[in-house]
Design an enzyme around this catalytic site. Structure first.
Site, PDB file in Angstrom:
ATOM      1  N   ALA A 112       0.773  -1.252   0.000  1.00  0.00           N
ATOM      2  CA  ALA A 112       0.000   0.000   0.000  1.00  0.00           C
ATOM      3  C   ALA A 112       0.802   1.298   0.000  1.00  0.00           C
ATOM      4  O   ALA A 112       0.236   2.343  -0.303  1.00  0.00           O
ATOM      5  CB  ALA A 112      -0.944   0.012   1.200  1.00  0.00           C
ATOM      6  N   ALA A 113       2.096   1.275   0.357  1.00  0.00           N
ATOM      7  CA  ALA A 113       2.819   2.563   0.471  1.00  0.00           C
ATOM      8  C   ALA A 113       3.179   3.123  -0.899  1.00  0.00           C
ATOM      9  O   ALA A 113       3.463   2.345  -1.814  1.00  0.00           O
ATOM     10  CB  ALA A 113       4.090   2.366   1.289  1.00  0.00           C
ATOM     11  N   PRO A 114       3.150   4.454  -1.055  1.00  0.00           N
ATOM     12  CA  PRO A 114       2.917   5.454  -0.010  1.00  0.00           C
ATOM     13  C   PRO A 114       1.449   5.774   0.252  1.00  0.00           C
ATOM     14  O   PRO A 114       1.157   6.618   1.093  1.00  0.00           O
ATOM     15  CB  PRO A 114       3.633   6.688  -0.567  1.00  0.00           C
ATOM     16  N   GLY A 115       0.512   5.143  -0.469  1.00  0.00           N
ATOM     17  CA  GLY A 115      -0.878   5.341  -0.074  1.00  0.00           C
ATOM     18  C   GLY A 115      -1.792   5.926  -1.147  1.00  0.00           C
ATOM     19  O   GLY A 115      -2.913   6.314  -0.837  1.00  0.00           O
ATOM     20  N   GLU A 135       1.966  -2.513   4.379  1.00  0.00           N
ATOM     21  CA  GLU A 135       3.212  -2.239   3.646  1.00  0.00           C
ATOM     22  C   GLU A 135       4.351  -2.938   4.378  1.00  0.00           C
ATOM     23  O   GLU A 135       4.521  -2.771   5.579  1.00  0.00           O
ATOM     24  CB  GLU A 135       3.450  -0.731   3.552  1.00  0.00           C
ATOM     25  N   ARG A 140       8.602   3.043   4.367  1.00  0.00           N
ATOM     26  CA  ARG A 140       7.484   3.359   3.465  1.00  0.00           C
ATOM     27  C   ARG A 140       6.168   3.263   4.241  1.00  0.00           C
ATOM     28  O   ARG A 140       5.213   3.965   3.956  1.00  0.00           O
ATOM     29  CB  ARG A 140       7.495   2.395   2.264  1.00  0.00           C
ATOM     30  N   ASP A 180      -1.249  -4.124  -5.716  1.00  0.00           N
ATOM     31  CA  ASP A 180      -0.523  -3.178  -6.572  1.00  0.00           C
ATOM     32  C   ASP A 180       0.943  -3.579  -6.418  1.00  0.00           C
ATOM     33  O   ASP A 180       1.670  -3.038  -5.596  1.00  0.00           O
ATOM     34  CB  ASP A 180      -0.797  -1.753  -6.068  1.00  0.00           C
ATOM     35  N   CYS A 233       3.058  -1.184 -12.592  1.00  0.00           N
ATOM     36  CA  CYS A 233       3.395  -0.023 -13.431  1.00  0.00           C
ATOM     37  C   CYS A 233       4.564  -0.434 -14.316  1.00  0.00           C
ATOM     38  O   CYS A 233       5.583   0.234 -14.360  1.00  0.00           O
ATOM     39  CB  CYS A 233       3.695   1.208 -12.583  1.00  0.00           C
TER      40      CYS A 233
HETATM   41  C1  LIG Z   1       3.792  -0.279  -6.597  1.00  0.00           C
HETATM   42  S1  LIG Z   1       4.241  -0.032  -4.971  1.00  0.00           S
HETATM   43  C2  LIG Z   1       2.727   0.314  -4.195  1.00  0.00           C
HETATM   44  C3  LIG Z   1       2.175   1.675  -4.469  1.00  0.00           C
HETATM   45  C4  LIG Z   1       0.923   1.971  -3.661  1.00  0.00           C
HETATM   46  N1  LIG Z   1      -0.085   0.957  -3.866  1.00  0.00           N
HETATM   47  C5  LIG Z   1       0.333   3.329  -3.951  1.00  0.00           C
HETATM   48  O1  LIG Z   1      -0.638   3.407  -4.688  1.00  0.00           O
HETATM   49  O2  LIG Z   1       0.822   4.322  -3.409  1.00  0.00           O
HETATM   50  C6  LIG Z   1       4.567  -1.656  -4.410  1.00  0.00           C
HETATM   51  C7  LIG Z   1       4.834  -1.780  -2.933  1.00  0.00           C
HETATM   52  O3  LIG Z   1       5.116  -3.156  -2.653  1.00  0.00           O
HETATM   53  C8  LIG Z   1       6.055  -3.202  -1.594  1.00  0.00           C
HETATM   54  N2  LIG Z   1       6.749  -4.505  -1.576  1.00  0.00           N
HETATM   55  C9  LIG Z   1       8.037  -4.772  -1.878  1.00  0.00           C
HETATM   56  N3  LIG Z   1       8.301  -6.075  -1.682  1.00  0.00           N
HETATM   57  C10 LIG Z   1       7.174  -6.649  -1.234  1.00  0.00           C
HETATM   58  C11 LIG Z   1       6.822  -7.972  -0.842  1.00  0.00           C
HETATM   59  N4  LIG Z   1       7.696  -8.964  -0.879  1.00  0.00           N
HETATM   60  N5  LIG Z   1       5.565  -8.179  -0.428  1.00  0.00           N
HETATM   61  C12 LIG Z   1       4.675  -7.172  -0.381  1.00  0.00           C
HETATM   62  N6  LIG Z   1       4.942  -5.917  -0.752  1.00  0.00           N
HETATM   63  C13 LIG Z   1       6.180  -5.654  -1.166  1.00  0.00           C
HETATM   64  C14 LIG Z   1       6.982  -2.041  -1.882  1.00  0.00           C
HETATM   65  O4  LIG Z   1       7.656  -1.629  -0.720  1.00  0.00           O
HETATM   66  C15 LIG Z   1       6.044  -0.986  -2.437  1.00  0.00           C
HETATM   67  O5  LIG Z   1       5.643  -0.092  -1.426  1.00  0.00           O
END
Ligand SMILES: C[S@@+](CC[C@H](N)C(=O)[O-])C[C@H]1O[C@@H](n2cnc3c(N)ncnc32)[C@H](O)[C@@H]1O
Length: 473
Positions: A112-115, A135, A140, A180, A233
């Protein structure tokens, strides 16, 4: 001018016909799309737009979304500090539109980060139901928690867990889940040039493997009949269509469904999935798939061999597998009488309302939590429900989150500042303000009527209670 790796270009050539590939490459000569999304939780409507330093144009696939132009800085405006909008890349707004959250539902944002997605979901929930925003990375996670606080979200639980741990707490719990996923970020090359440095074919393979580990955990947490949206993305098929193809082989109880606003996007090779290409729309690169889990009544099809072996391997680690849903509010002790008295006295002096429980006292921190919550024992929780404040010796000190979640009419005393005034910037920098002829005590500081924080008035001075970590420099 942006240069993208040769190997990346060869991979895109395998996806796009030549003339399209050329147009795709030309998109790297253009500026990335900039966007902001208005906050329905604070009743913000488009009438506010002329007061924000942007030239807004509606984002076609998101009712609350607006483009602004390169060089404009709405993040540096007091309305941003008041949570009136969230700065979000316009393509990213399509993900929650595809999820279609409804008030009252239980929704999980697993990565979910940064939200960006989490605040959008909270807007749709309208304080009814529950949003669990998880997250894995602690730094983050802090940004996620602060962004949800500024947004004024109340029915939330922010957790800091790996998906395979979270899934033990929430078996078949959620109506909707958004994954995401962490990805190779190819769609963000224009916006975040550091993503180019970070990119390699190994990274694509690594992310695809990670996504394959995350998705089964989301499956465990989704109710039968529930909806899951998977998004990235990035452009690589391994992280998009192929990921979903493998998923559907492992989980035949899932089917793909159409994505809302698909007419604005490109159909991907899998039915109903969509790609957002920067040369086809005003936004960065994205992939979205909306999946529905069949209702248990008609889920006669058993798990495929792959899935069965994977699950039995994981089951060894899962002591809490199969735990029954226990309601947190049922198990909460009632507040000590003096704590409630101090809280109530603060509410009587400073508010026209007493934000209702169930209350959770965690150390000296008081929260109003959601009735929906299961037991949180041994779960890494960074925020739950609405943070009301801190219990000090014989008194109650209100939290920043409470100020940001209040609606007009809910506070007794306020000092309203103009968004263009020096005073509002002085407040955001942490300075005291002169406020002659004001009643003493806890006072909400507002900008054009929207809360930005607390101050405490005594002898004509407003002592600044804007949190130190958020102060503008
Ligand atoms: C695309 S970003 C999310 C963006 C967020 N949904 C938003 O809209 O602001 C993907 C996120 O997955 C986290 N992530 C990294 N490795 C992960 C893991 N093994 N399991 C779950 N989340 C993970 C990252 O830290 C990152 O914050």
């Amino acid at each position: 001018m942006i240069n993208v790796p040769e190997e990346f270009q060869s991979r895109i050539k395998q996806i796009l016909p030549e003339d399209e590939f050329n147009r795709f490459m030309q998109s790297y000569q253009e500026n990335p799309a900039q966007g902001l999304r208005l906050n329905p939780l604070k009743g913000v409507n488009p009438e506010i737009l002329p007061s924000i330093p942007v030239t807004p144009t509606p984002v076609p696939w998101c009712d609350f979304g607006y483009y602004y132009e390169e060089g404009q800085r709405p993040g540096k405006h007091p309305f941003h500090a008041a949570g009136l909008y969230y700065i979000q890349e316009p393509s990213a707004m399509a993900v929650v539109e595809a999820l279609q959250p409804e008030p009252g539902e239980r929704i999980l944002d697993l990565c979910a980060a940064p939200g960006g997605k989490a605040t959008q979901i909270a807007g749709y929930l309208r304080h009814e139901g529950l949003l669990v925003a998880n997250e894995i990375h602690p730094k983050r996670n802090k940004a996620l928690s602060e962004n949800l606080e500024r947004w004024g979200a109340r029915n939330i639980l922010v957790t800091n867990e790996p998906p395979d741990k979270l899934s033990r707490w929430f078996p078949e719990y959620f109506d909707r889940i958004v994954v995401d996923a962490p990805c190779s970020g190819e769609g963000m090359f224009r916006k975040l040039p550091e993503a180019i440095e970070d990119w390699s074919e190994e990274k694509v393979a690594h992310c695809a493997a990670l996504q394959q580990e995350i998705l089964p955990e989301a499956v465990k947490m989704l109710k039968p009949g529930g909806v899951m949206v998977y998004s990235t993305c990035t452009f690589s098929a391994e992280e998009n269509e192929k990921q979903i193809e493998t998923f559907l082989e492992m989980y035949p109880e899932f089917t793909l469904e159409p994505v809302l606003c698909a007419e604005f996007f490109q159909a991907a090779t899998l039915p109903h999935t969509v790609r957002l290409w920067p040369h086809k729309l005003r936004g960065e690169g994205h992939f979205i798939a909306r999946l529905r889990k069949r209702n248990s009544l008609d889920s006669a099809i058993g798990p495929s061999v792959n899935r069965a072996s994977r699950e039995s391997a994981k089951a060894k680690k899962g002591p809490d597998r199969g735990r029954k849903e226990q309601n947190l509010s049922a198990s909460l002790p009632s507040l000590p009488a003096d704590v409630y008295r101090w809280y109530e006295r603060f509410c009587q002096e400073s508010l026209n309302t007493v934000p209702q429980g169930p209350y959770l006292l965690f150390g000296d921190q008081l929260y109003a939590v959601s009735e929906e919550l299961p037991s949180l024992e041994r779960l890494k929780v960074t925020r739950t429900g609405l943070h009301l404040g801190t219990i000090k010796k014989g008194r109650f000190e209100p939290a920043h989150a409470l100020a940001l979640a209040l609606s007009p009419g809910e506070w007794k005393k306020s000092v309203d500042l103009s968004p263009d005034s020096d005073e509002v910037y002085r407040y955001l920098r942490g300075e005291s303000l002169s406020v002659p002829n004001r009643d003493g005590g806890w006072t909400i500081v507002t900008v054009s009527g929207y809360p930005i924080g607390w101050g405490k008035v005594a002898e004509g001075q407003l002592k600044n209670h804007y949190p130190k970590g958020l102060r503008w420099t």
